[in-house]
Write a protein that holds these residues in place. Structure first.
Motif, PDB file in Angstrom:
ATOM      1  N   LEU A 239      39.742  37.283  50.969  1.00  0.00           N
ATOM      2  CA  LEU A 239      41.170  37.550  50.813  1.00  0.00           C
ATOM      3  C   LEU A 239      41.999  36.755  51.809  1.00  0.00           C
ATOM      4  O   LEU A 239      43.148  37.095  52.105  1.00  0.00           O
ATOM      5  N   GLY A 240      41.421  35.659  52.314  1.00  0.00           N
ATOM      6  CA  GLY A 240      42.106  34.828  53.288  1.00  0.00           C
ATOM      7  C   GLY A 240      43.188  33.970  52.665  1.00  0.00           C
ATOM      8  O   GLY A 240      43.511  34.100  51.482  1.00  0.00           O
ATOM      9  N   PRO A 241      43.770  33.059  53.443  1.00  0.00           N
ATOM     10  CA  PRO A 241      44.855  32.205  52.940  1.00  0.00           C
ATOM     11  C   PRO A 241      44.371  31.245  51.856  1.00  0.00           C
ATOM     12  O   PRO A 241      43.199  30.872  51.816  1.00  0.00           O
ATOM     13  N   VAL A 242      45.287  30.878  50.980  1.00  0.00           N
ATOM     14  CA  VAL A 242      44.996  29.893  49.936  1.00  0.00           C
ATOM     15  C   VAL A 242      45.108  28.505  50.551  1.00  0.00           C
ATOM     16  O   VAL A 242      46.154  28.145  51.107  1.00  0.00           O
ATOM     17  N   ARG A 243      44.035  27.742  50.457  1.00  0.00           N
ATOM     18  CA  ARG A 243      43.992  26.446  51.126  1.00  0.00           C
ATOM     19  C   ARG A 243      43.697  25.325  50.128  1.00  0.00           C
ATOM     20  O   ARG A 243      42.926  25.522  49.183  1.00  0.00           O
ATOM     21  N   PHE A 347      39.247  30.348  42.371  1.00  0.00           N
ATOM     22  CA  PHE A 347      39.086  31.768  42.670  1.00  0.00           C
ATOM     23  C   PHE A 347      40.028  32.543  41.765  1.00  0.00           C
ATOM     24  O   PHE A 347      40.902  31.973  41.112  1.00  0.00           O
ATOM     25  N   GLY A 348      39.856  33.844  41.707  1.00  0.00           N
ATOM     26  CA  GLY A 348      40.820  34.701  41.026  1.00  0.00           C
ATOM     27  C   GLY A 348      40.648  34.830  39.531  1.00  0.00           C
ATOM     28  O   GLY A 348      41.071  35.816  38.943  1.00  0.00           O
ATOM     29  N   ARG A 349      40.077  33.825  38.885  1.00  0.00           N
ATOM     30  CA  ARG A 349      39.848  33.852  37.433  1.00  0.00           C
ATOM     31  C   ARG A 349      41.100  34.225  36.647  1.00  0.00           C
ATOM     32  O   ARG A 349      41.064  35.009  35.689  1.00  0.00           O
ATOM     33  N   GLN A 449      47.704  45.625  45.234  1.00  0.00           N
ATOM     34  CA  GLN A 449      46.559  44.757  44.970  1.00  0.00           C
ATOM     35  C   GLN A 449      45.993  45.014  43.580  1.00  0.00           C
ATOM     36  O   GLN A 449      46.003  46.149  43.091  1.00  0.00           O
ATOM     37  N   LYS A 450      45.505  43.938  42.958  1.00  0.00           N
ATOM     38  CA  LYS A 450      44.814  44.049  41.680  1.00  0.00           C
ATOM     39  C   LYS A 450      43.421  43.452  41.837  1.00  0.00           C
ATOM     40  O   LYS A 450      43.244  42.409  42.475  1.00  0.00           O
ATOM     41  N   MET A 471      36.166  41.680  42.172  1.00  0.00           N
ATOM     42  CA  MET A 471      36.737  40.602  42.990  1.00  0.00           C
ATOM     43  C   MET A 471      38.262  40.663  42.913  1.00  0.00           C
ATOM     44  O   MET A 471      38.825  41.249  41.979  1.00  0.00           O
ATOM     45  N   PRO A 472      38.963  40.071  43.876  1.00  0.00           N
ATOM     46  CA  PRO A 472      40.425  39.955  43.757  1.00  0.00           C
ATOM     47  C   PRO A 472      40.762  39.096  42.561  1.00  0.00           C
ATOM     48  O   PRO A 472      40.064  38.126  42.263  1.00  0.00           O
ATOM     49  N   ALA A 473      41.800  39.448  41.843  1.00  0.00           N
ATOM     50  CA  ALA A 473      42.075  38.695  40.619  1.00  0.00           C
ATOM     51  C   ALA A 473      43.496  38.887  40.153  1.00  0.00           C
ATOM     52  O   ALA A 473      44.260  39.662  40.715  1.00  0.00           O
ATOM     53  N   GLY A 474      43.778  38.112  39.063  1.00  0.00           N
ATOM     54  CA  GLY A 474      45.087  38.195  38.467  1.00  0.00           C
ATOM     55  C   GLY A 474      45.197  39.342  37.503  1.00  0.00           C
ATOM     56  O   GLY A 474      44.243  39.776  36.914  1.00  0.00           O
TER      57      GLY A 474
END
Length: 474
Positions: A239-243, A347-349, A449-450, A471-474
């Motif tokens: 869940l870190g920063p988007v890089r 990530f995120g799918r 959060q979703k 997992m974290p996702a949309g």
């Protein structure tokens, strides 16, 4: 009749028929309503916001023509203006084009899919037992060079197809050809080398002449899809920063996933599939026919595409993952319907979320409501158990039981338990077959959060879970 035309004339006639098939057909499709467009825009915006994926580009086909194409979000510093024409890396969605190239060469009498690999390339382990069809259907037994969902160190260096073959395709096979299904990017590299040897042209040139130009598609090699005008790929650790993600070395995806194109380009290919245009109808059927193992079991995979079902209709689909990119392409040929979703994050799918929700909006599945409600209850039950740091192993297959080690169950409990009871727990899209299992995805929502739950289960109401990943996702 084209049967008596010379090859060049026959090809010209086929291209003309293709262009006619791709022309706008207002009588067959209507533009999306303003309400549908608003809902689709919200689906994409919500998926990007909750997953933190920077951007997505979509194309929707109804009635055999593109009715909506739009890009959303931040495509990166090298794209001056967010555009639906921006070309994203589609990764393994490219495999169906490699398979189509081999089918075209078979049409030309230059090879047969039942030929053995050793006829064209020496040195491949058991190449005298592996057919070209098995390369394209992932039943060859050749070990995959990229099973990870991240980039190993060696992928930071350039590579050639021959180097990939030398390192992975000359190892002992993982299983006897035709006896199992196992995804193998390496098999597609071998297929690409055979295509180049037989055609006398490099793969991209062959595809451009025989597929892309006739369909007015404008892809580029993904190795060249960096810098001005191309989206930046992104990565995220937990869940870190988007890089921004560093580009891999050149050559790694090649025939297994070398293409970068717009969502609309891919939709044009989908329309050709629906209309049985450009390629002979028999080629489309061959690509969409699930290959069977030697014991008679279906792989639910054809030649470069997965084969499923939705309300009695065949679903042809494939996803792709490149370094910093995800893609999803789903086609229901006899409904003249397709959804393409591309994004610039690995990530995120978000692509899966977008595809499932757009399909539910525009082509809702009737399905078996009682069965799906029961499977939802089972998914909720297992989620609650994992939150408490426990797992009912009677609900798991042997593989899933192996996956949920003491450490895994502990991590699930420590990270999910504090979140408490979800605000909502809902299905995303309908069930679909994949590798003999039924894939069902769920969105688990909390105030801030979703989460995405990706499950695979044995068929039937009481089928055990083969996979249960949160997992974290949309």
């Amino acid at each position: 009749m084209t049967a008596h035309l010379l090859p060049a004339a026959r090809k010209s006639a086929r291209i003309a028929a293709t262009l006619l098939a791709l022309a706008p057909l207002p009588a067959l499709a209507q533009a999306l309503t303003a309400d549908q467009q608003t809902k689709i825009d919200k689906i994409v915006a919500d998926a990007l916001a909750s997953s933190k994926v920077p951007s997505a580009s979509i194309a929707i086909v109804q009635g055999g023509r593109i009715v909506y194409a739009k890009a959303y979000g931040n495509q990166g510093p090298d794209v001056k203006r967010t555009s639906a024409d921006t070309r994203y890396q589609i990764a393994s969605v490219s495999k169906q084009f490699t398979a189509a190239a081999m089918l075209l060469l078979e049409d030309q009498g230059k090879l047969s899919l039942d030929d053995h690999v050793s006829k064209y390339l020496p040195g491949i382990t058991d190449g005298d037992k592996i057919t070209l069809r098995q390369l394209l259907s992932h039943t060859s037994g050749i070990q995959d060079y990229w099973p990870q969902d991240y980039s190993p160190e060696q992928m930071s260096h350039d590579v050639t197809p021959q180097q990939i073959v030398d390192q992975w395709a000359k190892k002992p096979l993982d299983f006897a050809p035709g006896t199992q299904w196992q995804y193998s990017n390496t098999g597609y590299v071998v297929a690409g080398m055979i295509i180049e040897k037989v055609s006398g042209e490099d793969l991209m040139t062959f595809l451009r002449k025989n597929i892309f130009q006739p369909l007015d598609m404008h892809p580029v090699n993904q190795d060249d899809a960096y810098g001005p005008g191309f989206p930046t790929g992104y990565h995220r650790y937990a869940l870190g920063p988007v890089r921004p993600e560093a580009a891999p070395g050149r050559g790694w995806l090649w025939a297994a996933g070398e293409l970068s194109m717009s969502a609309s380009d891919l939709a044009r290919w989908d329309i050709a599939r629906m209309n049985r245009a450009l390629l002979p109808a028999s080629d489309w059927e061959a690509q969409e026919t699930p290959v069977r193992l030697t014991n008679g079991d279906s792989t639910h995979y054809g030649l470069g595409v997965s084969i499923g079902e939705r309300d009695g209709h065949k679903v042809v689909s494939h996803g792709g993952e490149a370094v910093g990119f995800l893609s999803s392409n789903t086609v229901i040929p006899d409904e003249k319907f397709a959804v393409v979703a591309l994004d610039n994050a690995d990530f995120g799918r978000a692509t899966d979320t977008i595809t499932g929700e757009v399909m539910d909006l525009l082509l809702p599945a009737s399905g078996d409501a009682a069965l799906e409600a029961h499977r939802l209850d089972l998914a909720k039950k297992l989620y609650a158990e994992l939150q408490s740091g426990k797992v009912d192993r009677s609900m798991l297959t042997k593989d899933a039981d192996y996956y949920f080690t003491k450490e895994a169950v502990g991590d699930y409990g420590s990270s999910l338990g504090p979140l408490g009871k979800p605000q909502s727990f809902e299905a995303l899209g309908g069930p679909r077959l994949r590798g003999g299992y039924v894939n069902r995805n769920y969105r688990i929502s909390y105030p801030d959060q979703k989460l995405l739950l990706v499950t695979y289960a044995e068929p039937g109401s009481e089928g055990k879970f083969e996979q249960y990943l949160v997992m974290p996702a949309g």
